[in-house]
Write a protein that holds these residues in place. Structure first.
Motif, PDB file in Angstrom:
ATOM      1  N   GLU A  58       0.818  -1.218   0.000  1.00 47.03           N
ATOM      2  CA  GLU A  58       0.000   0.000   0.000  1.00 47.03           C
ATOM      3  C   GLU A  58       0.849   1.264   0.000  1.00 47.03           C
ATOM      4  O   GLU A  58       0.406   2.308  -0.479  1.00 47.03           O
ATOM      5  CB  GLU A  58      -0.937   0.002   1.204  1.00 47.03           C
ATOM      6  CG  GLU A  58      -2.006  -1.064   1.122  1.00 47.03           C
ATOM      7  CD  GLU A  58      -2.951  -1.024   2.300  1.00 47.03           C
ATOM      8  OE1 GLU A  58      -2.950  -0.032   3.053  1.00 47.03           O
ATOM      9  OE2 GLU A  58      -3.708  -1.989   2.462  1.00 47.03           O
ATOM     10  N   SER A  59       2.059   1.192   0.524  1.00 43.44           N
ATOM     11  CA  SER A  59       2.915   2.383   0.554  1.00 43.44           C
ATOM     12  C   SER A  59       3.418   2.765  -0.830  1.00 43.44           C
ATOM     13  O   SER A  59       3.935   3.856  -1.027  1.00 43.44           O
ATOM     14  CB  SER A  59       4.103   2.164   1.505  1.00 43.44           C
ATOM     15  OG  SER A  59       5.003   1.212   0.965  1.00 43.44           O
ATOM     16  N   LEU A  60       3.251   1.865  -1.801  1.00 39.97           N
ATOM     17  CA  LEU A  60       3.721   2.136  -3.164  1.00 39.97           C
ATOM     18  C   LEU A  60       2.589   2.481  -4.122  1.00 39.97           C
ATOM     19  O   LEU A  60       2.824   2.607  -5.327  1.00 39.97           O
ATOM     20  CB  LEU A  60       4.495   0.929  -3.697  1.00 39.97           C
ATOM     21  CG  LEU A  60       5.766   0.569  -2.939  1.00 39.97           C
ATOM     22  CD1 LEU A  60       6.364  -0.724  -3.466  1.00 39.97           C
ATOM     23  CD2 LEU A  60       6.784   1.699  -3.025  1.00 39.97           C
ATOM     24  N   GLN A  61       1.368   2.637  -3.593  1.00 43.10           N
ATOM     25  CA  GLN A  61       0.237   2.966  -4.456  1.00 43.10           C
ATOM     26  C   GLN A  61       0.493   4.318  -5.130  1.00 43.10           C
ATOM     27  O   GLN A  61       0.855   5.287  -4.488  1.00 43.10           O
ATOM     28  CB  GLN A  61      -1.061   3.025  -3.649  1.00 43.10           C
ATOM     29  CG  GLN A  61      -1.456   1.700  -3.025  1.00 43.10           C
ATOM     30  CD  GLN A  61      -1.620   0.582  -4.038  1.00 43.10           C
ATOM     31  OE1 GLN A  61      -2.145   0.791  -5.119  1.00 43.10           O
ATOM     32  NE2 GLN A  61      -1.158  -0.606  -3.689  1.00 43.10           N
ATOM     33  N   GLY A  62       0.360   4.366  -6.423  1.00 43.52           N
ATOM     34  CA  GLY A  62       0.595   5.587  -7.184  1.00 43.52           C
ATOM     35  C   GLY A  62       2.052   5.779  -7.579  1.00 43.52           C
ATOM     36  O   GLY A  62       2.380   6.740  -8.273  1.00 43.52           O
ATOM     37  N   ALA A  63       2.933   4.909  -7.137  1.00 44.48           N
ATOM     38  CA  ALA A  63       4.352   5.016  -7.491  1.00 44.48           C
ATOM     39  C   ALA A  63       4.636   4.153  -8.716  1.00 44.48           C
ATOM     40  O   ALA A  63       4.031   3.113  -8.906  1.00 44.48           O
ATOM     41  CB  ALA A  63       5.228   4.576  -6.331  1.00 44.48           C
ATOM     42  N   ALA A  64       5.574   4.597  -9.511  1.00 46.08           N
ATOM     43  CA  ALA A  64       5.977   3.853 -10.704  1.00 46.08           C
ATOM     44  C   ALA A  64       7.388   3.321 -10.509  1.00 46.08           C
ATOM     45  O   ALA A  64       8.210   3.934  -9.827  1.00 46.08           O
ATOM     46  CB  ALA A  64       5.929   4.760 -11.927  1.00 46.08           C
ATOM     47  N   VAL A  65       7.650   2.185 -11.122  1.00 49.34           N
ATOM     48  CA  VAL A  65       9.000   1.625 -11.057  1.00 49.34           C
ATOM     49  C   VAL A  65       9.897   2.469 -11.959  1.00 49.34           C
ATOM     50  O   VAL A  65       9.644   2.619 -13.152  1.00 49.34           O
ATOM     51  CB  VAL A  65       9.029   0.147 -11.494  1.00 49.34           C
ATOM     52  CG1 VAL A  65      10.456  -0.374 -11.531  1.00 49.34           C
ATOM     53  CG2 VAL A  65       8.183  -0.708 -10.561  1.00 49.34           C
ATOM     54  N   PHE A  66      10.941   3.036 -11.367  1.00 53.07           N
ATOM     55  CA  PHE A  66      11.888   3.870 -12.102  1.00 53.07           C
ATOM     56  C   PHE A  66      13.021   3.016 -12.651  1.00 53.07           C
ATOM     57  O   PHE A  66      13.392   3.134 -13.819  1.00 53.07           O
ATOM     58  CB  PHE A  66      12.428   4.970 -11.177  1.00 53.07           C
ATOM     59  CG  PHE A  66      13.414   5.888 -11.812  1.00 53.07           C
ATOM     60  CD1 PHE A  66      13.015   6.803 -12.773  1.00 53.07           C
ATOM     61  CD2 PHE A  66      14.757   5.846 -11.458  1.00 53.07           C
ATOM     62  CE1 PHE A  66      13.928   7.668 -13.368  1.00 53.07           C
ATOM     63  CE2 PHE A  66      15.674   6.700 -12.041  1.00 53.07           C
ATOM     64  CZ  PHE A  66      15.263   7.608 -13.000  1.00 53.07           C
ATOM     65  N   GLU A  67      13.595   2.151 -11.799  1.00 50.82           N
ATOM     66  CA  GLU A  67      14.682   1.250 -12.194  1.00 50.82           C
ATOM     67  C   GLU A  67      14.547  -0.051 -11.425  1.00 50.82           C
ATOM     68  O   GLU A  67      14.049  -0.066 -10.309  1.00 50.82           O
ATOM     69  CB  GLU A  67      16.057   1.842 -11.858  1.00 50.82           C
ATOM     70  CG  GLU A  67      16.470   3.030 -12.668  1.00 50.82           C
ATOM     71  CD  GLU A  67      17.843   3.563 -12.252  1.00 50.82           C
ATOM     72  OE1 GLU A  67      18.423   3.074 -11.262  1.00 50.82           O
ATOM     73  OE2 GLU A  67      18.326   4.480 -12.912  1.00 50.82           O
TER      74      GLU A  67
END
Length: 105
Positions: A58-67
Protein backbone atom coordinates in the motif's frame (compact mmCIF):
# COMPACT_ATOMS: atom_id res chain seq x y z
CA UNK A 1 65.36 41.54 27.66
CA UNK A 2 67.70 39.13 29.44
CA UNK A 3 64.76 36.87 30.20
CA UNK A 4 63.77 36.75 26.52
CA UNK A 5 67.29 35.83 25.43
CA UNK A 6 67.60 33.25 28.22
CA UNK A 7 64.26 31.65 27.34
CA UNK A 8 65.19 31.53 23.65
CA UNK A 9 68.51 29.86 24.49
CA UNK A 10 66.81 27.28 26.73
CA UNK A 11 64.21 26.53 24.07
CA UNK A 12 66.88 26.12 21.40
CA UNK A 13 69.00 23.89 23.66
CA UNK A 14 65.97 21.77 24.54
CA UNK A 15 65.07 21.31 20.90
CA UNK A 16 68.63 20.22 20.11
CA UNK A 17 68.44 17.27 22.55
CA UNK A 18 65.07 15.93 21.40
CA UNK A 19 65.31 12.88 19.18
CA UNK A 20 62.78 12.64 16.42
CA UNK A 21 60.74 9.47 16.41
CA UNK A 22 59.43 7.74 13.34
CA UNK A 23 56.13 5.90 13.48
CA UNK A 24 56.40 2.23 12.65
CA UNK A 25 54.82 1.35 9.35
CA UNK A 26 53.02 -1.95 9.23
CA UNK A 27 53.74 -4.04 6.18
CA UNK A 28 50.74 -6.32 6.74
CA UNK A 29 48.44 -6.43 3.75
CA UNK A 30 44.74 -6.76 4.31
CA UNK A 31 42.78 -7.98 1.33
CA UNK A 32 39.06 -7.38 1.26
CA UNK A 33 37.18 -9.11 -1.46
CA UNK A 34 33.62 -7.94 -1.63
CA UNK A 35 32.42 -8.44 -5.13
CA UNK A 36 28.90 -8.31 -6.31
CA UNK A 37 27.41 -8.11 -9.74
CA UNK A 38 24.78 -5.44 -10.24
CA UNK A 39 22.86 -5.60 -13.52
CA UNK A 40 20.00 -3.34 -14.52
CA UNK A 41 16.98 -5.31 -15.67
CA UNK A 42 13.63 -4.53 -17.22
CA UNK A 43 10.99 -4.25 -14.46
CA UNK A 44 8.89 -6.79 -16.39
CA UNK A 45 11.72 -9.30 -15.82
CA UNK A 46 11.33 -9.18 -12.02
CA UNK A 47 10.20 -12.50 -10.53
CA UNK A 48 6.42 -12.88 -10.24
CA UNK A 49 6.68 -13.06 -6.45
CA UNK A 50 8.44 -9.68 -6.36
CA UNK A 51 5.86 -8.14 -8.69
CA UNK A 52 3.04 -9.51 -6.49
CA UNK A 53 4.64 -8.04 -3.35
CA UNK A 54 5.03 -4.66 -5.04
CA UNK A 55 1.39 -4.70 -6.21
CA UNK A 56 0.18 -5.53 -2.67
CA UNK A 57 2.34 -2.85 -0.97
CA UNK A 58 0.00 0.00 0.00
CA UNK A 59 2.92 2.38 0.55
CA UNK A 60 3.72 2.14 -3.16
CA UNK A 61 0.24 2.97 -4.46
CA UNK A 62 0.60 5.59 -7.18
CA UNK A 63 4.35 5.02 -7.49
CA UNK A 64 5.98 3.85 -10.70
CA UNK A 65 9.00 1.62 -11.06
CA UNK A 66 11.89 3.87 -12.10
CA UNK A 67 14.68 1.25 -12.19
CA UNK A 68 15.14 -2.41 -11.34
CA UNK A 69 18.46 -4.11 -10.57
CA UNK A 70 19.45 -7.74 -10.10
CA UNK A 71 22.27 -8.05 -7.59
CA UNK A 72 24.25 -11.28 -7.28
CA UNK A 73 26.56 -11.49 -4.26
CA UNK A 74 29.83 -13.40 -4.08
CA UNK A 75 28.05 -16.31 -2.33
CA UNK A 76 25.65 -16.53 -5.34
CA UNK A 77 22.71 -15.15 -3.37
CA UNK A 78 20.45 -12.94 -5.45
CA UNK A 79 18.26 -10.00 -4.55
CA UNK A 80 16.47 -7.32 -6.47
CA UNK A 81 16.73 -3.60 -5.85
CA UNK A 82 13.79 -1.58 -7.16
CA UNK A 83 13.67 2.21 -7.29
CA UNK A 84 10.21 3.77 -7.35
CA UNK A 85 9.18 7.32 -8.25
CA UNK A 86 6.12 8.83 -6.57
CA UNK A 87 3.71 11.23 -8.27
CA UNK A 88 5.55 14.05 -6.46
CA UNK A 89 8.87 12.91 -7.93
CA UNK A 90 10.29 11.42 -4.71
CA UNK A 91 12.39 8.29 -5.13
CA UNK A 92 12.10 5.28 -2.85
CA UNK A 93 14.36 2.23 -2.96
CA UNK A 94 13.29 -1.22 -1.78
CA UNK A 95 15.12 -4.53 -1.90
CA UNK A 96 13.50 -7.95 -2.33
CA UNK A 97 14.65 -11.56 -2.32
CA UNK A 98 13.58 -13.85 -5.21
CA UNK A 99 10.59 -15.05 -3.14
CA UNK A 100 9.21 -11.51 -2.93
CA UNK A 101 10.14 -10.86 0.69
CA UNK A 102 11.27 -7.29 1.35
CA UNK A 103 14.80 -7.07 2.74
CA UNK A 104 15.10 -4.32 5.31
CA UNK A 105 18.51 -2.70 5.18
Amino acid sequence: MKKTILMSALLLAGAAFVQPSVAAISSDVIEISMQEEKVQINPNDLPDAVKATIAADESLQGAAVFEAWKITKEDDSVHFQVIFTSAEGEKTTKTYDPDGNEIKE
